[in-house]
Motif scaffolding. Structure first.
Motif, PDB file in Angstrom:
ATOM      1  N   UNK A   8       0.843  -1.169   0.058  1.00  0.00           N
ATOM      2  CA  UNK A   8       0.012   0.156   0.006  1.00  0.00           C
ATOM      3  C   UNK A   8       0.675   1.245   0.061  1.00  0.00           C
ATOM      4  N   UNK A   9       1.738   1.372   0.906  1.00  0.00           N
ATOM      5  CA  UNK A   9       2.480   2.754   1.007  1.00  0.00           C
ATOM      6  C   UNK A   9       3.888   2.452   0.951  1.00  0.00           C
ATOM      7  N   UNK A  10       4.443   1.186   1.383  1.00  0.00           N
ATOM      8  CA  UNK A  10       5.848   0.909   1.368  1.00  0.00           C
ATOM      9  C   UNK A  10       6.499   0.964  -0.067  1.00  0.00           C
ATOM     10  N   UNK A  11       5.767   0.646  -1.013  1.00  0.00           N
ATOM     11  CA  UNK A  11       6.340   0.464  -2.399  1.00  0.00           C
ATOM     12  C   UNK A  11       6.784   1.827  -2.759  1.00  0.00           C
ATOM     13  N   UNK A  12       5.944   2.842  -2.643  1.00  0.00           N
ATOM     14  CA  UNK A  12       6.300   4.151  -3.045  1.00  0.00           C
ATOM     15  C   UNK A  12       7.103   5.005  -2.385  1.00  0.00           C
ATOM     16  N   UNK A  13       7.127   4.533  -0.919  1.00  0.00           N
ATOM     17  CA  UNK A  13       8.063   5.230  -0.240  1.00  0.00           C
ATOM     18  C   UNK A  13       9.218   4.842  -0.533  1.00  0.00           C
ATOM     19  N   UNK A  14       9.721   3.297  -0.839  1.00  0.00           N
ATOM     20  CA  UNK A  14      11.085   2.705  -1.076  1.00  0.00           C
ATOM     21  C   UNK A  14      11.419   3.439  -2.585  1.00  0.00           C
ATOM     22  N   UNK A  15      10.891   3.822  -3.517  1.00  0.00           N
ATOM     23  CA  UNK A  15      11.367   4.654  -4.470  1.00  0.00           C
ATOM     24  C   UNK A  15      11.212   6.076  -4.424  1.00  0.00           C
ATOM     25  N   UNK A  16      10.948   6.588  -3.322  1.00  0.00           N
ATOM     26  CA  UNK A  16      10.558   8.052  -3.246  1.00  0.00           C
ATOM     27  C   UNK A  16       9.557   8.667  -4.054  1.00  0.00           C
ATOM     28  N   UNK A  17       8.720   7.851  -4.690  1.00  0.00           N
ATOM     29  CA  UNK A  17       7.744   8.509  -5.567  1.00  0.00           C
ATOM     30  C   UNK A  17       6.506   8.918  -4.523  1.00  0.00           C
ATOM     31  N   UNK A  18       6.708   8.374  -3.238  1.00  0.00           N
ATOM     32  CA  UNK A  18       5.680   8.953  -2.323  1.00  0.00           C
ATOM     33  C   UNK A  18       5.717  10.324  -2.049  1.00  0.00           C
ATOM     34  N   UNK A  19       7.116  10.831  -2.374  1.00  0.00           N
ATOM     35  CA  UNK A  19       7.238  12.183  -2.216  1.00  0.00           C
ATOM     36  C   UNK A  19       6.635  13.075  -3.210  1.00  0.00           C
ATOM     37  N   UNK A  20       6.845  12.457  -4.493  1.00  0.00           N
ATOM     38  CA  UNK A  20       6.289  12.936  -5.802  1.00  0.00           C
ATOM     39  C   UNK A  20       4.512  13.380  -5.313  1.00  0.00           C
ATOM     40  N   UNK A  21       3.920  12.159  -5.024  1.00  0.00           N
ATOM     41  CA  UNK A  21       2.348  11.973  -4.562  1.00  0.00           C
ATOM     42  C   UNK A  21       2.217  13.218  -3.547  1.00  0.00           C
ATOM     43  N   UNK A  22       2.955  13.059  -2.501  1.00  0.00           N
ATOM     44  CA  UNK A  22       2.917  14.002  -1.604  1.00  0.00           C
ATOM     45  C   UNK A  22       2.832  15.295  -1.784  1.00  0.00           C
ATOM     46  N   UNK A  23       3.611  15.814  -2.960  1.00  0.00           N
ATOM     47  CA  UNK A  23       3.656  17.280  -3.315  1.00  0.00           C
ATOM     48  C   UNK A  23       2.443  17.636  -4.132  1.00  0.00           C
ATOM     49  N   UNK A  24       1.548  16.790  -4.660  1.00  0.00           N
ATOM     50  CA  UNK A  24       0.339  17.173  -5.287  1.00  0.00           C
ATOM     51  C   UNK A  24      -0.607  17.401  -4.584  1.00  0.00           C
ATOM     52  N   UNK A  25      -1.551  18.340  -4.941  1.00  0.00           N
ATOM     53  CA  UNK A  25      -2.699  18.706  -3.884  1.00  0.00           C
ATOM     54  C   UNK A  25      -3.506  17.708  -3.979  1.00  0.00           C
ATOM     55  N   UNK A  26      -3.443  16.779  -3.307  1.00  0.00           N
ATOM     56  CA  UNK A  26      -4.274  15.770  -3.018  1.00  0.00           C
ATOM     57  C   UNK A  26      -4.400  15.319  -1.583  1.00  0.00           C
ATOM     58  N   UNK A  27      -5.606  15.292  -1.171  1.00  0.00           N
ATOM     59  CA  UNK A  27      -5.722  14.966   0.257  1.00  0.00           C
ATOM     60  C   UNK A  27      -5.372  13.636   0.539  1.00  0.00           C
ATOM     61  N   UNK A  28      -4.995  13.239   1.619  1.00  0.00           N
ATOM     62  CA  UNK A  28      -4.503  11.903   2.220  1.00  0.00           C
ATOM     63  C   UNK A  28      -5.674  10.972   2.186  1.00  0.00           C
ATOM     64  N   UNK A  29      -6.664  11.339   2.332  1.00  0.00           N
ATOM     65  CA  UNK A  29      -7.823  10.629   2.523  1.00  0.00           C
ATOM     66  C   UNK A  29      -8.247   9.900   1.309  1.00  0.00           C
ATOM     67  N   UNK A  30      -8.087  10.989   0.045  1.00  0.00           N
ATOM     68  CA  UNK A  30      -8.501  10.548  -1.310  1.00  0.00           C
ATOM     69  C   UNK A  30      -7.199   9.238  -1.633  1.00  0.00           C
ATOM     70  N   UNK A  31      -6.173   9.731  -1.124  1.00  0.00           N
ATOM     71  CA  UNK A  31      -5.006   8.563  -1.535  1.00  0.00           C
ATOM     72  C   UNK A  31      -5.297   7.091  -0.944  1.00  0.00           C
TER      73      UNK A  31
END
Lengths: 302, 215
Positions: free
Chosen positions: B72-95
């Protein structure tokens, strides 16, 4: 915090520790609207940590941050539509093609500007069908910059975006930043190790050392007011009296070099009258020299 | 939201391919076997084969749930794409919603198919208890791996911890059985404890993901 419209980037008493290490120490910085500030410091000075706290990727231990009028991290979600961020390493999904990354980002920004995006695509000469993981470092950074600029952000934050670039790609990237920001009065903070870039682009420079802001000054006035005074000593062994405003001094043989801030002829006269010198001359300095001398002076003082 | 779900389908692609392969094994293999057996002997062997595969299918779904929770979250955190997603104006609820929808698309139909195979040949009433139990254990595996995924950057460790939670549940049930409690009491205990633990872990994962500043 107030003066949000006047200062789109405001940081007050920011502190962050990693374990026992104090990485950012009581940092305060305000960047006026429409100004471009170069954020410089040695490796480990705390630049990236500060930037990550500013964009809401890291929680500060204490202090206040307001970016584009939004408090970070509490209002980070609202802030994100108003800022563009280029990280030190591109972090776009590796499997996304350039066009997919653009389409993905466009879906979330209500003020996405497709014309501006197209202009940047042409300027950066990016291949739409290329996957992000196959892009070179320079192209990856250009894609990050394109995504950061295409929604016309009020604030642009770049974290060492050109590190490791060859001169040609660096030039293209900087041209892109200049072209994009000059037509839209954006407030820009960019960290860099390449001081020539900072000297060329920035209105002012902020120097960070060991987590502390040691200087924040307009580049022009910094270079105008900081001078290097080179004196040839008559007697090396005699005690030297340093003038007020000294930043750093160095003695090599009989040559005594003093870097001074807020330069005036009085400082030259002070050296001449309080020391036995044979010859004295005043030299202009580059930003590179100023940075090195300020850091050396700060280290010496510590 | 659609862009997010499309992205999550792509992020989970390897897991989806694995699910598709399992689905082929679970569905095609027993059905072909059953047809062959029916044609050859006309006996109840075909029903037995489908029942066995239906039960095996439930265990596969538990593994699939752990994998999807772990990714769920680890795969994106591992390749740092979680940061790319985190910089988008998306609420965490939607994610969170997008990730849950994507995982559900894989887990729920698979569980339904396995349950149909089981119910079709054992009868709904006979297989209901087993289906309920596996549903609760799926919640447990998914919940634990979801929470671990919110805390770590390793999808495999998160998935393994989800499965470890299931094993622990089985071991505890065995221990309780040794004290002489009835099977129905133990099954109820397993169901309730698995579902409650799984739901708590899932909520915990959602809270961790929503509240942590670093993506």
């Amino acid at each position: 915090m107030s003066d949000v419209t006047e200062f789109p980037i405001m940081v007050k008493n920011l502190t962050r520790r990693f374990g026992k290490s104090l990485v950012v120490n009581d940092l305060s910085l305000s960047i006026p609207f429409g100004k471009m500030v170069g954020f410089i410091g040695l490796n480990g000075a705390g630049k990236t940590t500060t930037i990550r706290m500013m964009v809401g990727l890291l929680k500060p231990d204490s202090g206040e941050i307001a970016i584009a009028g939004y408090r970070v991290p509490s209002q980070r979600d609202s802030m994100k539509s108003h800022i563009g961020y280029v990280p030190d390493r591109p972090n776009v999904y590796g499997w996304m093609r350039v066009q997919e990354a653009i389409d993905f980002a466009r879906a979330f920004y209500p003020n996405w500007n497709p014309d501006h995006c197209e202009r940047l695509m042409k300027m950066f000469d990016l291949d739409r069908s290329q996957r992000a993981k196959n892009l070179s470092k320079g192209q990856g950074a250009k894609l990050s910059l394109l995504l950061a600029l295409s929604h016309d952000p009020e604030v642009l934050i770049l974290d060492e975006p050109t590190s490791g670039f060859d001169p040609l790609v660096r030039e293209e990237f900087l041209q892109g930043v200049l072209a994009a920001t000059s037509e839209r009065r954006q407030t820009v903070l960019f960290s860099s190790h390449t001081l020539a870039d900072v000297e060329r682009l920035a209105d002012s420079v902020a120097i960070l050392h060991e987590g502390r802001l040691v200087l924040h000054s307009p580049v022009d006035s910094l270079l105008d007011c900081t001078k290097r005074i080179r004196a040839v000593l008559e007697d090396v062994s005699s005690a030297r009296q340093t003038p007020p405003g000294m930043v750093f001094q160095q003695v090599s043989g009989r040559e005594w070099t003093i870097t001074v801030e807020k330069f005036s002829r009085d400082q030259v006269e002070f050296i001449r009258s309080h020391n036995r010198v044979l010859q004295i001359e005043v030299l202009d300095v580059s930003l590179d020299d100023v940075f090195k001398d300020i850091i050396r002076g700060t280290r010496g003082a510590a | 939201m659609i862009a997010l779900i499309r992205k999550d389908f792509r992020v989970y692609r390897a897991a989806f391919i694995a699910v598709a392969l399992w689905l082929i094994v679970i569905l095609l293999n027993p059905i072909v076997n059953a047809i062959i057996m029916t044609l050859q002997s006309g006996s109840n062997d075909a029903a037995n084969v489908l029942e066995d595969w239906g039960m095996a299918g439930h265990w596969v779904v538990i593994c699939v749930a752990a994998v999807f929770g772990g990714c769920a979250f680890a795969i994106e955190r591992r390749d740092r794409s979680a940061e790319f997603l985190a910089m988008m104006p998306i609420s965490r609820g939607k994610i969170l919603a997008s990730k849950l929808i994507t995982a559900s698309v894989a887990v729920v139909p698979l569980w339904f198919i396995a349950s149909c195979m089981l119910a079709g040949f054992c009868g709904i009433l006979q297989s209901l208890q087993f289906m309920q139990t596996t549903a609760c254990v799926i919640v447990l595996a998914f919940g634990i791996s979801w929470l671990c995924s919110a805390l770590t950057r390793s999808p495999s460790i998160s998935a393994c911890l989800g499965l470890a939670g299931v094993l622990l549940e089985i071991v505890l049930a065995t221990q309780v059985h040794e004290y002489g409690y009835s099977n129905s009491y133990i099954m109820n205990l397993v169901r309730i404890s698995a579902a409650v633990t799984g739901i708590f872990c899932f909520i915990g994962g959602c809270i961790v993901f929503t509240w942590r500043v670093s993506p």
